[in-house]
Design an enzyme around this catalytic site. Sequence first.
Site, PDB file in Angstrom:
ATOM      1  N   LYS A 112       0.784  -1.182  -0.141  1.00 14.18           N
ATOM      2  CA  LYS A 112       0.136   0.217   0.014  1.00 14.18           C
ATOM      3  C   LYS A 112       0.838   1.268   0.028  1.00 14.18           C
ATOM      4  O   LYS A 112       0.299   2.215  -0.590  1.00 14.18           O
ATOM      5  CB  LYS A 112      -0.970   0.127   1.274  1.00 14.18           C
ATOM      6  CG  LYS A 112      -2.062  -0.959   1.053  1.00 14.18           C
ATOM      7  CD  LYS A 112      -3.151  -0.791   1.812  1.00 14.18           C
ATOM      8  CE  LYS A 112      -4.498  -1.700   1.461  1.00 14.18           C
ATOM      9  NZ  LYS A 112      -5.695  -1.731   1.984  1.00 14.18           N
ATOM     10  N   LYS A 193      -4.581 -10.449  -6.181  1.00 11.80           N
ATOM     11  CA  LYS A 193      -5.835 -10.832  -5.608  1.00 11.80           C
ATOM     12  C   LYS A 193      -6.855  -9.669  -5.888  1.00 11.80           C
ATOM     13  O   LYS A 193      -6.657  -8.321  -6.441  1.00 11.80           O
ATOM     14  CB  LYS A 193      -5.826 -10.521  -4.103  1.00 11.80           C
ATOM     15  CG  LYS A 193      -5.778  -9.233  -3.271  1.00 11.80           C
ATOM     16  CD  LYS A 193      -6.169  -9.055  -1.890  1.00 11.80           C
ATOM     17  CE  LYS A 193      -6.116  -7.629  -1.398  1.00 11.80           C
ATOM     18  NZ  LYS A 193      -6.874  -7.395  -0.242  1.00 11.80           N
ATOM     19  N   LYS A 196     -10.600  -4.230  -3.625  1.00 11.57           N
ATOM     20  CA  LYS A 196     -11.683  -2.888  -4.134  1.00 11.57           C
ATOM     21  C   LYS A 196     -10.958  -1.616  -4.209  1.00 11.57           C
ATOM     22  O   LYS A 196     -11.471  -0.912  -4.831  1.00 11.57           O
ATOM     23  CB  LYS A 196     -12.484  -2.787  -2.949  1.00 11.57           C
ATOM     24  CG  LYS A 196     -11.934  -2.629  -1.582  1.00 11.57           C
ATOM     25  CD  LYS A 196     -13.035  -2.286  -0.395  1.00 11.57           C
ATOM     26  CE  LYS A 196     -13.165  -3.131   0.702  1.00 11.57           C
ATOM     27  NZ  LYS A 196     -12.315  -2.728   1.754  1.00 11.57           N
TER      28      LYS A 196
END
Length: 327
Positions: A112, A193, A196
């Site tokens: 992230k 993966k 969202k």
Amino acid sequence: MTSRVFSGIQPTGQITLGNYLGALKQFVALQDQADAYYCVVDMHAITMPQDPDQLKERIKDLASLYLAVGLNPEKSTLFVQSDVSAHSELGWILQCLVHMGELSRMTQFKEKGEGKEAVSAGLFTYPALMAADILLYQSHLVPVGEDQKQHLELTRDLAIRFNARFGDTFTIPEIMLLKQGARIMSLDDPNKKMSKSNPNPGSRIEMLDPPDVIRKKISRAVTDSDRFIRFDPEAKPAVSNLLTIFSLVTDQSIEDVVSAYDGKGYGDFKKELGEALVAHLTPIQTRYAEIRNSGEIERLLHLGAEKARATAATTMEAVRKNVGLGS
Ligand code: ATP
Ligand code: LTN
């Protein structure tokens, strides 16, 4: 003694089929067997920049989805993390127990934070807050997707360290990972993966996608080079991912799905997968619209927070006493 279950989801975007098959669906199954606490982890969401008005709406969206998939507020405790201030309090205490080296090894932080100019300290210390969420409720079991395994291992290490240093205080939680569905992959790249926060909306099915969007996304999902429908995650990751989804939404084994499509092409398979998803998600979407517009959600979350606060307070009393904090 009934076992205690805890899990949380961040209100950071539209919930995906990956969140549902990896986590939410298990939440529902567990509420009949355990004393379950399910949280909307808004304090985790603000580790990345959020628009305040949008965050407020997303908290209620996610809570409504919890109910729409089948969570029953009379069986499980549903609440919002920031309504229970003990999460921040224990989060701080655990930040003082966790080592910088341990946090540096967390892959979610690396992913992230990668390429970002400014990364918040909160994104770095996030696993201590997640450990606090779980340990506050003396949880035995934590149902999550595979990407959370490393955070769960750190939570266990912190609980063991705390108990060794300050005396027996926390239950050591176990991770609950599904054999199938723990890692649903992106529709445009079976090596990533389903997420969202992926900038390409075609990479995921969102729980609230309209039927035509679901059909279109599945018809455009990547497949593998040969034409055979076979389950082999190494050699055929894209088709294997679609088979996993098919099997989970229709409650059939993967072998049964594979044999039903023996000798058929990807076209038929994808078309029927699209229809199976529409059939599975439409009733959830109908319930969602009713709940989201009912004005009931605030009241339910308020009740959930009261119950969560009481459980958390018992743990915090022991924590403060054992650490030697307070007047
Ligand atoms: P992002 O996709 O933005 O990285 P996230 O969806 O991983 O966020 P959360 O919303 O907090 O973050 O995840 C909620 C739960 O869904 C977690 O238990 C997580 O492990 C699970 N989950 C997320 N993506 C998948 C996936 N592709 N397959 C299975 N489980 C998943
Ligand atoms: N870190 C998780 C969300 C999360 C969580 C939790 C999951 C925060 N606190 C406690 C289980 C238990 C994520 O990013 N998916």
